[in-house]
Design a protein around this motif. Structure first.
Motif, short mmCIF file in Angstrom:
data_model
loop_
_atom_site.label_atom_id
_atom_site.label_comp_id
_atom_site.label_asym_id
_atom_site.label_seq_id
_atom_site.Cartn_x
_atom_site.Cartn_y
_atom_site.Cartn_z
N PRO A 86 0.84 -1.20 0.00
CA PRO A 86 0.00 0.00 0.00
C PRO A 86 0.88 1.26 0.00
O PRO A 86 1.97 1.26 0.58
CB PRO A 86 -0.80 -0.11 1.29
CG PRO A 86 -0.15 -1.16 2.11
CD PRO A 86 0.71 -1.98 1.21
N VAL A 87 0.41 2.29 -0.66
CA VAL A 87 1.13 3.56 -0.71
C VAL A 87 0.96 4.25 0.63
O VAL A 87 -0.16 4.42 1.10
CB VAL A 87 0.61 4.45 -1.85
CG1 VAL A 87 1.21 5.84 -1.78
CG2 VAL A 87 0.88 3.80 -3.20
N PRO A 88 2.06 4.66 1.27
CA PRO A 88 1.94 5.42 2.53
C PRO A 88 1.12 6.69 2.31
O PRO A 88 1.24 7.35 1.27
CB PRO A 88 3.39 5.74 2.89
CG PRO A 88 4.20 4.68 2.22
CD PRO A 88 3.48 4.39 0.94
N ALA A 89 0.30 7.03 3.28
CA ALA A 89 -0.65 8.15 3.15
C ALA A 89 0.02 9.48 2.84
O ALA A 89 -0.56 10.33 2.17
CB ALA A 89 -1.47 8.26 4.43
N HIS A 90 1.25 9.70 3.32
CA HIS A 90 1.89 11.00 3.15
C HIS A 90 2.66 11.14 1.84
O HIS A 90 3.34 12.14 1.62
CB HIS A 90 2.80 11.30 4.35
CG HIS A 90 3.82 10.22 4.58
ND1 HIS A 90 3.51 9.03 5.19
CD2 HIS A 90 5.12 10.19 4.29
CE1 HIS A 90 4.59 8.29 5.25
NE2 HIS A 90 5.58 8.96 4.72
N ILE A 91 2.54 10.15 0.94
CA ILE A 91 3.20 10.24 -0.37
C ILE A 91 2.12 10.52 -1.41
O ILE A 91 1.23 9.70 -1.62
CB ILE A 91 3.99 8.97 -0.70
CG1 ILE A 91 5.09 8.75 0.33
CG2 ILE A 91 4.59 9.07 -2.10
CD1 ILE A 91 5.93 7.52 0.12
N PRO A 92 2.20 11.68 -2.08
CA PRO A 92 1.13 12.08 -3.00
C PRO A 92 1.25 11.45 -4.39
O PRO A 92 1.77 12.05 -5.32
CB PRO A 92 1.29 13.60 -3.07
CG PRO A 92 2.76 13.82 -2.86
CD PRO A 92 3.20 12.72 -1.92
N VAL A 93 0.78 10.21 -4.52
CA VAL A 93 0.69 9.56 -5.83
C VAL A 93 -0.75 9.10 -6.02
O VAL A 93 -1.50 8.95 -5.05
CB VAL A 93 1.68 8.37 -5.96
CG1 VAL A 93 3.12 8.86 -5.96
CG2 VAL A 93 1.46 7.34 -4.88
#
Length: 138
Positions: A86-93
């Motif tokens: 899962p993409v970490p929440a604080h990385i804007p992708v």
């Protein structure tokens, strides 16, 4: 007897050539990986493919070199997410899961790090390798 010596020398030379292709030493520049690594630390890196990287490992990636960049575009960062994670929440992708062939990286010092929060996904081709250990004493 001479053949035995030549065989041993040949084996040592072959081993050294193979290791030279698999291993390299990278010098840390900047404060983005503090407190884990400090500017000037030298790191032993094993060349690796993305499939062998695990979340949490420290990696070296090659990005576009900025003018005057002493690193040559090589960044030392921690793998924040690998394909399927899962993409970490604080990385804007845009995605919620890291796609195949991509990697997300973060510095240990987030306030001073140029990482996936700014760069986005790092392509598999940009991965140089995984840090094995620091070289020498601090």
């Amino acid at each position: 007897m001479i053949w035995a010596v030549l065989a041993v020398v040949g084996a040592v030379v072959a081993w050294a050539v193979v290791q030279r292709r698999r291993l390299l030493v990278v010098t840390v520049h900047g404060v983005s990986m503090e407190p884990t690594y400090r500017s000037g630390d030298r790191l032993l890196v094993r060349r690796s493919r993305l499939e062998r990287v695990r979340t949490g490992q420290v990696v070296v990636v090659q990005v576009e070199k900025a003018p005057g960049d002493p690193t040559g575009g090589r960044l030392v960062k921690r793998a924040a997410a690998v394909p399927g994670d899962p993409v970490p929440a604080h990385i804007p992708v845009a995605d919620s899961v890291v796609p195949q062939g991509r990697l997300l990286v973060l510095g240990d010092n987030p306030a001073r790090s140029n990482d996936s929060r700014r760069l986005g996904y790092i392509p598999a081709e940009a991965l140089i390798g995984v840090v094995l250990r620091p070289m020498g004493e601090r």
